[in-house]
Write a protein that holds these residues in place. Structure first.
Motif: not given
Length: 248
Positions: A103, A178, A197, A200, A205
């Motif tokens: 990710p 995550v 980021r 997320l 995940l």
């Protein structure tokens, strides 16, 4: 106890000592041209980014439950109890699934090598196994990068925010993203402003992927996932190759 890295963007002066130390640890070249590159690659496993008057670092987040490990079909990537996600190049078959699954878009491929392998930061697993700090933490002259037990670094991050609330954005990046990461960030501004980021999920995940597949009948899932997977991986591989080509 799991080890981690705490990076405090408010303290970073952009000296890039962490980059040089990382290159030396991996036996990679480092010169003015490479120092000017503000993205990670197969020859630069950590990079200092400039965001206006602020700095940030890119490196492998060494997730607590890494997607890259879950998709590797040969076990070339493994999450260690110490914290780092390590890579065994002798097992790697070059499928690059890890690149597509990550990710944070961290793993980089040696496109120009005759015997290419994937490269990424492993949080100096060998050094930490012998009781040493990561090379980047040891080299940082201002304490912007710290290495230690994750729980202790989280406590330190919370202490800094509480002590100087006007100087910090009131969150620690990497606590929940995550499922949590082994690299934690502090910033004076919202994290997207230093290139991180923020869209997320908080759930790991790998767990999300398997729960979706469990809801699909075996016969349907096997065929559709196989065909869909081939199509997706082929197209993602082309995208990754194109992206890596732009970095050369």
């Amino acid at each position: 106890m799991s080890q981690a890295i705490l990076y405090d963007s408010t303290l970073c002066i952009g000296c890039k000592a962490c980059e040089a130390a990382c290159a030396e640890r991996w036996g990679l070249p480092y010169n003015q041209t490479i120092a000017a590159e503000e993205q990670i690659s197969a020859h630069k496993l950590t990079a200092v980014e400039t965001h206006g008057e602020r700095f940030s670092r890119r490196l492998c987040m060494n997730c607590l439950k890494p997607a890259g490990v879950s998709v590797c079909p040969v076990g070339a990537l493994q999450k260690t109890a110490l914290g780092p996600v390590v890579y065994d190049g002798d097992k790697c078959m070059g499928c690059r699934y890890c690149m597509q699954a990550c990710p944070f878009q961290v793993p980089s491929y040696e496109w120009n090598s005759r015997l290419p392998k994937m490269r990424k930061c492993d949080m100096c697993f060998e050094r930490q196994s012998h009781g040493k700090q990561t090379a980047c933490a040891e080299a940082c002259p201002v304490g912007a990068t710290l290495n230690g037990e994750r729980d202790e670094l989280l406590a330190e991050a919370r202490r800094r925010i509480a002590a100087k609330p006007g100087e910090y954005y009131d969150r620690i990046y990497g606590v929940h993203e995550v499922g949590g990461t082994s690299v934690l960030y502090l910033s004076a501004v919202p994290f997207e402003q230093i290139g991180l980021r923020v869209n997320l999920p908080n759930e790991p995940l790998p767990e999300t992927t398997w729960r979706v597949l469990e809801l699909v009948p075996d016969v349907v899932s096997t065929g559709s996932v196989l065909l869909g997977g081939i199509w997706w991986i082929t197209n993602r591989r082309a995208e990754v190759a194109k992206k890596e080509g732009r970095r050369k």
